[in-house]
Design a protein around this motif. Structure first.
Motif, PDB file in Angstrom:
ATOM      1  N   TYR A   8       2.962   4.383   0.572  1.00  0.00           N
ATOM      2  CA  TYR A   8       3.640   5.397   0.532  1.00  0.00           C
ATOM      3  C   TYR A   8       3.381   6.440  -0.180  1.00  0.00           C
ATOM      4  O   TYR A   8       3.925   7.490   0.013  1.00  0.00           O
ATOM      5  CB  TYR A   8       5.007   4.807   0.396  1.00  0.00           C
ATOM      6  CG  TYR A   8       5.828   4.302   1.474  1.00  0.00           C
ATOM      7  CD1 TYR A   8       4.628   3.387   2.300  1.00  0.00           C
ATOM      8  CD2 TYR A   8       6.564   2.842   0.828  1.00  0.00           C
ATOM      9  CE1 TYR A   8       5.518   2.754   3.240  1.00  0.00           C
ATOM     10  CE2 TYR A   8       7.252   1.653   2.287  1.00  0.00           C
ATOM     11  CZ  TYR A   8       6.547   1.625   2.643  1.00  0.00           C
ATOM     12  OH  TYR A   8       6.785   1.063   4.014  1.00  0.00           O
ATOM     13  N   ALA A 109       6.972   5.102   6.114  1.00  0.00           N
ATOM     14  CA  ALA A 109       6.386   6.010   4.563  1.00  0.00           C
ATOM     15  C   ALA A 109       7.024   7.599   4.466  1.00  0.00           C
ATOM     16  O   ALA A 109       6.456   7.708   3.442  1.00  0.00           O
ATOM     17  CB  ALA A 109       4.513   6.857   5.515  1.00  0.00           C
ATOM     18  N   SER A 116      13.809   3.369   1.221  1.00  0.00           N
ATOM     19  CA  SER A 116      13.088   2.560   1.576  1.00  0.00           C
ATOM     20  C   SER A 116      12.802   0.801   1.256  1.00  0.00           C
ATOM     21  O   SER A 116      12.263  -0.080   1.753  1.00  0.00           O
ATOM     22  CB  SER A 116      11.677   3.442   0.489  1.00  0.00           C
ATOM     23  OG  SER A 116      10.630   2.659   0.867  1.00  0.00           O
TER      24      SER A 116
END
Length: 239
Positions: A8, A109, A116
């Motif tokens: 990421y 991503a 996340s």
């Protein structure tokens, strides 16, 4: 930093530098890993559909197309978890399942922070047992719908009778856990629904299909009351 987090971060590093490329050496120094690790990470990103590319020559390196990527998205942890569940549980019979998986990776991503972490944690606790599926059939159906072309198919009905058809797809219907191609059947000269799991073979042609109205084909059928999904529209700016 684990590998998922590094992937990421690598996307964001390339996005911040775009359109200028970053060298493997610079990326390795930035993330405190070896050049070989960076090369492997970049290869993973390419294989999952992230638009990274190598730029050859002096001053070259690796870059990303910012026009084909998503900016960081501000999901709540609950929203991120919901997306992870919805996309992780799309089975191989679902139309555009392959595209859904790459879209999920791109969305993941773009997430940052708690969202996340929540999505990763939930996704790690979801397992699926995919049912058998004919990917060639699904690919042909997807191609015909996307390009608005005539679809040839071999079909086995509920009684086991087999037939060959040329149809003009108008859309997809999901009902009772199954998927149907709704189309104008040239053989029957009428609208028909074809269950994806009963299509034994299919091929998209290059012949343009006549535009058909999905609601009109469903009218008078058991799916007459089918509801379209809510339109995907940008959120209105706060007043």
């Amino acid at each position: 930093m684990n590998r998922t987090a590094r992937l990421y971060a690598l996307v964001e590093e390339l996005r911040a530098a775009a359109p200028r490329p970053r060298t493997v050496a610079a990326l390795a120094a930035r993330f405190e890993v070896s050049r070989r690790t960076v090369q492997r990470d970049l290869q993973v990103l390419m294989e999952t559909g992230v638009p990274v590319r190598a730029v050859a020559g002096r001053g070259g390196g690796w870059s990303i197309d910012p026009g084909l990527t998503l900016p960081p998205m501000r999901f709540t942890p609950e929203e991120a978890s919901a997306l992870a569940v919805a996309l992780a549980t799309a089975d191989t019979r679902t139309p555009y399942a392959g595209a859904a998986r790459t879209a999920a990776q791109k969305i993941a991503a773009s997430m940052t922070g708690a969202a996340s972490a929540a999505a990763q944690e939930v996704a790690a606790r979801i397992v699926t047992l995919p049912p058998p599926a004919d990917s060639a059939v699904r690919t042909a159906v997807e191609a015909a719908l996307t390009t608005r072309t005539v679809l040839w198919l071999a079909y086995r009905d509920a009684a086991g009778r087999e037939s060959r058809r040329e149809v003009e797809p108008a859309g997809l219907l999901t009902a009772g856990g199954g998927w149907y191609v709704i189309a104008w059947c040239r053989t029957r000269r009428a609208g028909r629904g074809f269950r994806l799991d009963r299509i034994t073979a299919a091929a998209a042609t290059t012949e343009p299909a006549h535009p058909r109205d999905l609601a009109e084909l469903l009218r008078g059928s058991a799916a007459n009351g089918a509801v379209r999904p809510a339109a995907l529209a940008p959120l209105a700016p706060p007043s």
